[in-house]
Enzyme design. Structure first.
Site, PDB file in Angstrom:
ATOM      1  N   TYR A   1     116.009 -39.978 -50.181  1.00  0.00           N
ATOM      2  CA  TYR A   1     117.307 -39.309 -50.107  1.00  0.00           C
ATOM      3  C   TYR A   1     118.449 -40.306 -50.267  1.00  0.00           C
ATOM      4  CZ  TYR A   1     120.963 -36.294 -48.162  1.00  0.00           C
ATOM      5  OH  TYR A   1     122.097 -35.547 -47.969  1.00  0.00           O
TER       6      TYR A   1
ATOM      7  N   ASN B   1     114.039 -46.817 -47.948  1.00  0.00           N
ATOM      8  CA  ASN B   1     115.216 -46.059 -47.528  1.00  0.00           C
ATOM      9  C   ASN B   1     115.075 -45.651 -46.072  1.00  0.00           C
ATOM     10  OD1 ASN B   1     117.646 -44.706 -48.308  1.00  0.00           O
ATOM     11  ND2 ASN B   1     116.567 -42.743 -48.283  1.00  0.00           N
TER      12      ASN B   1
ATOM     13  N   SER C   1     113.309 -42.718 -45.873  1.00  0.00           N
ATOM     14  CA  SER C   1     111.956 -42.521 -46.385  1.00  0.00           C
ATOM     15  C   SER C   1     111.528 -43.808 -47.055  1.00  0.00           C
ATOM     16  CB  SER C   1     111.928 -41.406 -47.449  1.00  0.00           C
ATOM     17  OG  SER C   1     112.186 -40.145 -46.893  1.00  0.00           O
TER      18      SER C   1
ATOM     19  N   SER D   1     111.681 -39.271 -41.872  1.00  0.00           N
ATOM     20  CA  SER D   1     111.273 -40.201 -42.925  1.00  0.00           C
ATOM     21  C   SER D   1     110.112 -39.636 -43.727  1.00  0.00           C
ATOM     22  CB  SER D   1     110.874 -41.530 -42.267  1.00  0.00           C
ATOM     23  OG  SER D   1     110.868 -42.571 -43.209  1.00  0.00           O
ATOM     24  N   GLY D   2     110.239 -39.687 -45.038  1.00  0.00           N
ATOM     25  CA  GLY D   2     109.149 -39.273 -45.909  1.00  0.00           C
ATOM     26  C   GLY D   2     108.406 -40.504 -46.387  1.00  0.00           C
TER      27      GLY D   2
END
Lengths: 368, 368, 368, 368
Positions: free
Chosen positions: D142, D214, D244, D282-283
């Site tokens: 993101y 990120n 993420s 968080s991904g």
């Protein structure tokens, strides 16, 4: 208490993040009890079936003596599945842990597993008289470097005793229970524990970890971020990461099964801080449970539950990572030098030298 | 309603087990809405980018127009992953489905996926003005035998329209929405639905299924247990099972995410009844959600939830199997013969001949 | 051979698809051996620890007596995890099955599990003398309706005997080995097997299934697509699907572990054909292995392997579904009426009445 | 090369374990190419659809320009699934990655996903003219704090350009491609890479990592084990871990899909070293592939493969952990201060101050 007379990692001045519960142990989670059977006998040359014996059984009871009557929400995760944790297929399916978590040596999983069923049958009329079955959770790590593992010295009564002796309060660490014959990062390993108490604004929950650690290579060991493994005198040589680590995460936060799996998946982040790379030979298997939501398992009727939102889980994630990081070091600091089969000796990590290395890297607190 | 003017499988006298809800549709689950955009234009030889076009978009809204405001518990399962369902990694992690389930053709998943985000941004000040992200759930099956799939005819507005047109009530079946260009078991496939209403003693819950079916070989097709595929005149030749099936399971029973996964894992049992072997080329991906527990997702504060005990799930398992079995046949019965690119024609399953075969095997009820 | 003197499902005229191997058994896969220990003693009222006993142990050896020396690629899948299959965490991680698949009753998994280690220690100098550990695969289904399950009558020697008695050739079905005390779809269940031989154009591979079936409700039973359960005289009443089914899939096709998981995931499609909905109480756990690629497991040096392309797996998927469908019915047809604890009696499915029902639905072949 | 004119983490004197390949980049794995489209335009107040724009697309091509013609074995793992990586269901099922790995911002996954299909259609007659479908792998993080993410500025041509511009050799780090608008551990994040070359005795394989980072909170940041986050001046305030991290692991070691999953599961151990606790927002999604075994994917006929034994994987596990640990720091060191929408500014980590902190803890090497 004998359990606390030995220094723990913080007592040596090793810095860790976060605020522990009163005991800095899994038993800070209300209701959780821990019991051990420790088997140490004989010395000298291995004679299979006669010893020497350096092994045991650990029992973690999520709700103390009511362990069978009121199952807890649970989930598991395997970082590296060169190990065993029985019962996990039903944990995954049902979302519940329906009895204790038992930990022993690799070749005694079966006897402990059936013993848990037998224990329940003997203590529970429902189980004995009706259609009832059990799928106990039993995990293991390998102690064949010190213990006559193929002598199968663990018996059903040792499992019974571990359950019966379970108690709250301070938790013994090091060479106890299933952790008796462990080796960790080149030094003596064993059982370790730690806990975190969240701030009131984060819900005030408690999260605790108990682990049986038997993994790692000295060269990779980091303590408080310092690569101490390379600076300490050599422990036992180990060319590969052949051990394992079993981790039990307990919390009183109201988490659903899929949220508990999220905790279990964070365990590697804590192991990473200590330098683990989870070798092929390592059985790194983790289970997490929540003591919240008593009565959730009852067979009949819609249940009322509580659930923490996902958006409020971060402090629990961080607590999991911190507890794992610390409990491994607690296990190593508590474990004492042991000689087992064929006079194999595994040294304890030397406390003084460890402090010296940490001081060199400006990472030693003033010891308490 | 035009949607119901065509005969459905039961209208032909095909026997199915269990008691459907009033509409025998996923919309029997209170709050669930279904919308379509159907794109049919052109004929004759394929000219990539110009058509012919035989495709569309389907939208399933778990809580109708409040689809974004109040996510539902959900879980997914892939029987054979030769397909796409975006957003499932977050469904698995969070336990929630945070928007609609969209279904389109294989090469339009992306445009529909971004369109759902755009739709939300345009309709929601929070999304537009704050740190917000979306991970839409969009699934697909392949319609390139009839449709100019590489012409990318699905646009963002077609996704918007599918969402905007969603409604409760009777659900169109056959050649509609994402199901427009489907082929199933050698005949024309498409969209199908079915529902079951549990008895009061089993909680009185409703469970419904909507599926987009595009899988299978005629030779394997079983209807009501009868191997009709081998006795019907040949439909299109298909040497392999190259299609896919997307299944959406909805219920108002209070199930947690790990329990909804149990429903999703039962879908293959229903497909098995219809003869599927889930070929390598098939993307057989399923999602299940529960409309119970409104407000569960809210970001702040401990939530109060309801949960059905595992021990009371059996009627829901059976309902899932029954609905899947029936909805596939409903899709086939409703779908009408279609001619698409390069004059490819896929015939509808012939109703009269189907009834004849069932009668031969004493499996035809007196048609309603 | 006694094993084949009883009629099998095809002998009754029940139609199944596909071409079986010579024995229509898992042993059609070259090298696979099956052994049993069957424990039947006592009668009358249950006295825990004294009987009556109706249980046993089944051993499936992927490469016959070389079971420990040359592990096979394998994978597993759980449709409903109310059961146990130990060792699966390492199967999943490593891609290998390193010993036999053992099947027994629910409360004897542990003793059989440790016995496999003991067996290997006793038969293998490497295991006895060096750092070696084992993670045996042992599965179970529940026989407590007929058997004194809490008497723990299975001992290590019974596991040894099952391994030692393993052989190729015809495979006994019904009340044998771990399948002795089973109940399936309201009638007597037990052990069943079936195989398929692919056409030369599809590679000419053989795929076989052995299963221990203990699941289901009579009402749901379908045979050859016919809902026979509702038309047959009532067997035992069972209000819920409380049993289990363990399925072993073997093939000589060169499949990698992730491809074998694809086979295991197809097992539910076969169960679906027989009417299963996989109830909450059912432990439906499946393992698949390939006897191709001998030597793949060897610890040292890059291995040369063969792999079937995914695009050529469809005939194996279909064979899996067909074998599962047939092996369940083979188990039921072979199983004979049994009386166990407290004079509980479970009737065999009545062959004549079954044929009558199939004939009514024009689904009875001329019996062989 | 401009790519290498900026100092990297090692150039600042930060110590890392292991021996990098010549470029210390994923492109050290023979055949791997990386391409970027970086979109930076506008400044000042956000006007949705007009900018400012701070985003891009990254393409990782496992076999360079033959990315579509010869798929590679692959596997994935999600540590925390608050993110998207399309195509993973087929990666898991098939064991193959059939195209590039694309990384972009969260709201542009769809356009990039469909663009990959379009790219292939335009460049490949088979795809355009026959029954063909594609399931591209596209991941995201993101960038809405700096970028007009809801303006949807990424277009199909930006994906095409990223693929077309892919090349071997040095790899740009920091504010490039999909990593343009990233934030990591409180400072500017972005794209990072690292590699390890194993010793000849360990097979001499190369393993490389590329990541788009990120994630994280400044307070948790550890570099070389030192808790630098707390000692550096405050970067942007972030109360939660809302970002993420996407990690791509490449190797030329001959690993099968289930072995590649083992690599992907080790990524958290590297993140743990840098202090991550993988927050709810968080991904953290990882994919690993092997360039060995060219031709494995071909649709017809049994394939001959090579496989590294599990027992020889440890050096690859350690290399994965080391590369992840270093690549995150490389991304942060390379990223430069950026101002985006609404004049949001994210500072680069200050190199001088970082060196000062490391020196304080005796962890700064003599800078090269």
């Amino acid at each position: 208490m004998a359990a606390q007379s030995k220094p723990r990692a913080r007592d040596l001045g090793i810095p860790f993040d976060g605020t522990p519960g009163p005991l800095n142990a899994i038993t800070d989670v209300h209701g959780v009890e821990v019991g051990y059977t420790t088997l140490i006998s004989g010395s000298g040359k291995l004679k299979v079936g006669e010893g020497p014996v350096r092994t045991g059984v650990t029992a973690v009871l999520p709700r103390g003596k009511n362990v069978f009557g009121d199952p807890v929400f649970a989930a598991w995760y395997s970082l590296n599945g060169n190990g065993e944790m029985t019962g996990t297929t039903w944990v995954e399916e049902s979302g519940f842990l329906e009895g204790p978590v038992m930990i022993t040596n690799t070749h005694s999983v079966g006897v402990v597993r059936d013993a848990v069923i037998q224990y329940r049958v003997q203590h529970n009329n429902d189980a004995a008289n009706s259609v009832w079955w059990g799928l106990p959770v039993v995990a293991e790590t390998y102690d064949g470097y010190l213990n006559d593992i193929n002598g199968f010295h663990v018996k059903a009564e040792h499992a019974f005793h571990a359950i019966d002796s379970a108690a709250g309060g301070p938790v013994q660490e090091g060479n106890v229970g299933g952790g008796t014959g462990m080796i960790c990062n080149g030094f003596k390993g064993g059982t370790g524990t730690a806990s975190r108490k969240l701030e009131a604004k984060d819900g005030g929950y408690t999260l605790g970890v108990l682990l049986q650690c038997n993994y790692g290579q000295q060269e990779q060991l980091r303590i408080a971020g310092v690569p101490v493994g390379r600076e300490l005198p050599p422990g036992i040589p180990r060319t590969r990461d052949e051990g394992s680590i079993i981790v039990v995460v307990a919390t009183d936060a109201p988490l659903l099964p899929h949220q508990l799996k999220r905790l279990a998946r964070r365990v590697p982040l804590g192991l990473g801080r200590d330098g683990s790379y989870s070798g092929n030979g390592s059985g790194d298997i983790f289970i997490a449970f929540s003591t919240a939501n008593p009565g959730a398992w009852d067979r009949k009727g819609v249940k009322s539950l509580s659930m923490l939102p996902n958006d409020e889980m971060d402090p629990l994630f961080l607590a999991t990572v911190q507890c794992v990081e610390e409990a491994v070091i607690n296990a190593m600091v508590a474990a004492e030098t042991m000689t087992g089969i064929n006079n194999h000796t595994v040294n304890a990590i030397p406390h003084q030298e460890l402090q010296d290395v940490l001081r060199k890297y400006n990472r030693l607190l003033t010891a308490k």
